[in-house]
Structures are given as structure tokens and as C-alpha cells.
Design an enzyme around this catalytic site. Structure first.
Site, PDB file in Angstrom:
ATOM      1  N   HIS A 254      -1.383  12.897  -9.626  1.00 15.79           N
ATOM      2  CA  HIS A 254      -0.412  13.431 -10.602  1.00 15.79           C
ATOM      3  C   HIS A 254      -1.131  14.158 -11.742  1.00 15.79           C
ATOM      4  CE1 HIS A 254       3.487  12.106  -9.233  1.00 15.79           C
ATOM      5  NE2 HIS A 254       3.045  10.859  -9.064  1.00 15.79           N
TER       6      HIS A 254
ATOM      7  N   GLY B  50       3.140   2.244 -10.771  1.00 11.91           N
ATOM      8  CA  GLY B  50       2.209   3.163 -11.399  1.00 11.91           C
ATOM      9  C   GLY B  50       2.976   4.329 -11.982  1.00 11.91           C
TER      10      GLY B  50
ATOM     11  N   CYS C 199       7.277   7.483  -4.570  1.00 10.09           N
ATOM     12  CA  CYS C 199       6.926   7.983  -5.900  1.00 10.09           C
ATOM     13  C   CYS C 199       8.179   8.029  -6.764  1.00 10.09           C
ATOM     14  CB  CYS C 199       6.312   9.379  -5.755  1.00 10.09           C
ATOM     15  SG  CYS C 199       5.814  10.130  -7.318  1.00 10.09           S
ATOM     16  N   LEU C 200       8.040   7.603  -8.002  1.00 20.82           N
ATOM     17  CA  LEU C 200       9.165   7.661  -8.921  1.00 20.82           C
ATOM     18  C   LEU C 200       9.632   9.086  -9.170  1.00 20.82           C
ATOM     19  CD1 LEU C 200       7.973   4.969 -11.494  1.00 20.82           C
ATOM     20  CD2 LEU C 200       9.704   4.701  -9.686  1.00 20.82           C
TER      21      LEU C 200
ATOM     22  N   HIS D 130      -3.142   7.848  -6.099  1.00 18.43           N
ATOM     23  CA  HIS D 130      -1.815   8.460  -6.190  1.00 18.43           C
ATOM     24  C   HIS D 130      -1.565   8.974  -7.604  1.00 18.43           C
ATOM     25  CE1 HIS D 130       2.606   8.614  -5.166  1.00 18.43           C
ATOM     26  NE2 HIS D 130       2.660   8.548  -6.498  1.00 18.43           N
ATOM     27  N   GLU D 131      -1.858   8.123  -8.597  1.00 18.48           N
ATOM     28  CA  GLU D 131      -1.612   8.513  -9.992  1.00 18.48           C
ATOM     29  C   GLU D 131      -2.596   9.587 -10.464  1.00 18.48           C
ATOM     30  OE1 GLU D 131       1.182   7.705 -11.159  1.00 18.48           O
ATOM     31  OE2 GLU D 131       1.588   6.093  -9.732  1.00 18.48           O
TER      32      GLU D 131
ATOM     33  N   GLN E 204       4.427  12.573 -15.412  1.00 14.24           N
ATOM     34  CA  GLN E 204       5.720  12.190 -14.862  1.00 14.24           C
ATOM     35  C   GLN E 204       6.780  12.008 -15.947  1.00 14.24           C
ATOM     36  OE1 GLN E 204       3.816   9.042 -12.180  1.00 14.24           O
ATOM     37  NE2 GLN E 204       5.682   9.602 -11.063  1.00 14.24           N
TER      38      GLN E 204
END
Length: 186
Positions: A140, A45, A94-95, A136-137, A50
Site C-alpha cells: 500500500h 492491518g 483488503c479493507l 501487504h501493507e 488507505q
């Protein structure tokens, strides 16, 4: 085009993203860049903030996970969680917080109102990993990272890693996972 993914302490990750008013060539290009960048980083995701675009846009592809091989990639625009059910705790990564995992308690099912890549409206129920990745996204898009949702005692345990990321020392000391994990890196 693969673009860099912003990491912990980047100010764009703390902002509330702006809604999209429609789709144009620049948004289509952004979506393509997001999928390419997410897959290059072995993520499941990615939210537009991000990669530095403070827009309410995210992409998801969990088909690399064993139980979700048939899952179709999703483009989600202007999401709004309508209702939630249940609760479960699970490790997340997380990235934007490379090399760090932590337990987060979230609703286990959600009803989501959103627009797709054609800007068509949908209201759907999601559960399991898809519900978790969406939440989660969406966090963000609201300027929240998964580490912000961790219990304080657990967050204290990862302070050294967070400091390393903030100082740009992550690659040497805390390498990034490079494959799709059962818990996934979002």
C-alpha cells in the site's frame, strides 16, 4: 476517531507514500485513528494511504487470529524489506477492496528495517502471517494493491467485483466481511 477507508479506484491508493521525518502530535493522532478505524472494520492491518494520508506508516494487530493471540500490535514507520526467504501462496483480502479475496504469492519470511511508534530503528525477521501482513501493507505504501499481484486469470474472475467497488455499489452487492478471518482482511 474512526475515519473512512478509501476503496479501490481511489487515486491515493496508487501513489508512492512519503517517508516520515519524525513523530509529532499529528502522527500520534493518525496512528490512533488508524488502529481505531482498522479494528472498527475488523481488519488486521492498515496503511496510512488507505485513510488518505500518503505517508510511509502502517499499523498491524493480528491478535484476533487463533494462532496469534499473543501478538502485540505494531506501528511500522518507513519500512524497508532487506531480504526475503521462501515463497507461499495464500488468499488475501483488503479493507480497500471490500468483499474480494484472491490468491497472492509472496515470500514466506522477510527481514524488515523500520522505525516504531517512538521513531526508534529496528531490523527484525518476520515469518508466517506477520510477514504476509507486513508485505501487504508495505505494498500500500508503494501504491500497489493485492489484486495487482494476482495472476491475470484470477484477476479476470473478480473484475465484476472491482467494477462494483469503483462504482460505489459494493455494500449492496458484495458485502464486507465483519470479523477477523483465518486469512485476515488487511
Amino acid at each position: 476517531m474512526i475515519v473512512p477507508i478509501n476503496t479501490y479506484s481511489d487515486p491515493v491508493l496508487t501513489l508512492k507514500a512519503k517517508p516520515l521525518k519524525g513523530i509529532d502530535a499529528s502522527v500520534e493522532e493518525l496512528v490512533g485513528n488508524m488502529f481505531e478505524s482498522m479494528r472498527n472494520a475488523s481488519g488486521i492491518g492498515l496503511a496510512a494511504p488507505q485513510i488518505g494520508s500518503s505517508l510511509r506508516l502502517l499499523v498491524i494487530d493480528i491478535s484476533c487470529m487463533d494462532n496469534y493471540r499473543n501478538a502485540e500490535p505494531m506501528v511500522v514507520i518507513n519500512p524497508r524489506i532487506v531480504s526475503v526467504k521462501g515463497r507461499n501462496a495464500m488468499d488475501e483480502g483488503c479493507l480497500s477492496v471490500p468483499g474480494v479475496m484472491g490468491e497472492v504469492l509472496r515470500p514466506s519470511a522477510i527481514q524488515l528495517h523500520y522505525r516504531d511508534e517512538h521513531f526508534e530503528e529496528h531490523t527484525e525477521e518476520f515469518n508466517g502471517m506477520m510477514a504476509r501482513v507486513l508485505q501487504h501493507e508495505i505494498d500500500h505504501l508503494d501504491g500497489t494493491l493485492f489484486v495487482d499481484r494476482m495472476e491475470k486469470r484470477d484477476r479476470r474472475k473478480i473484475q465484476k467485483e472491482l467494477q462494483a467497488i469503483a462504482e460505489g455499489r459494493i455494500d449492496a452487492e458484495y458485502p464486507v466481511a465483519r470479523n477477523c478471518q483465518p486469512t485476515g482482511v488487511m
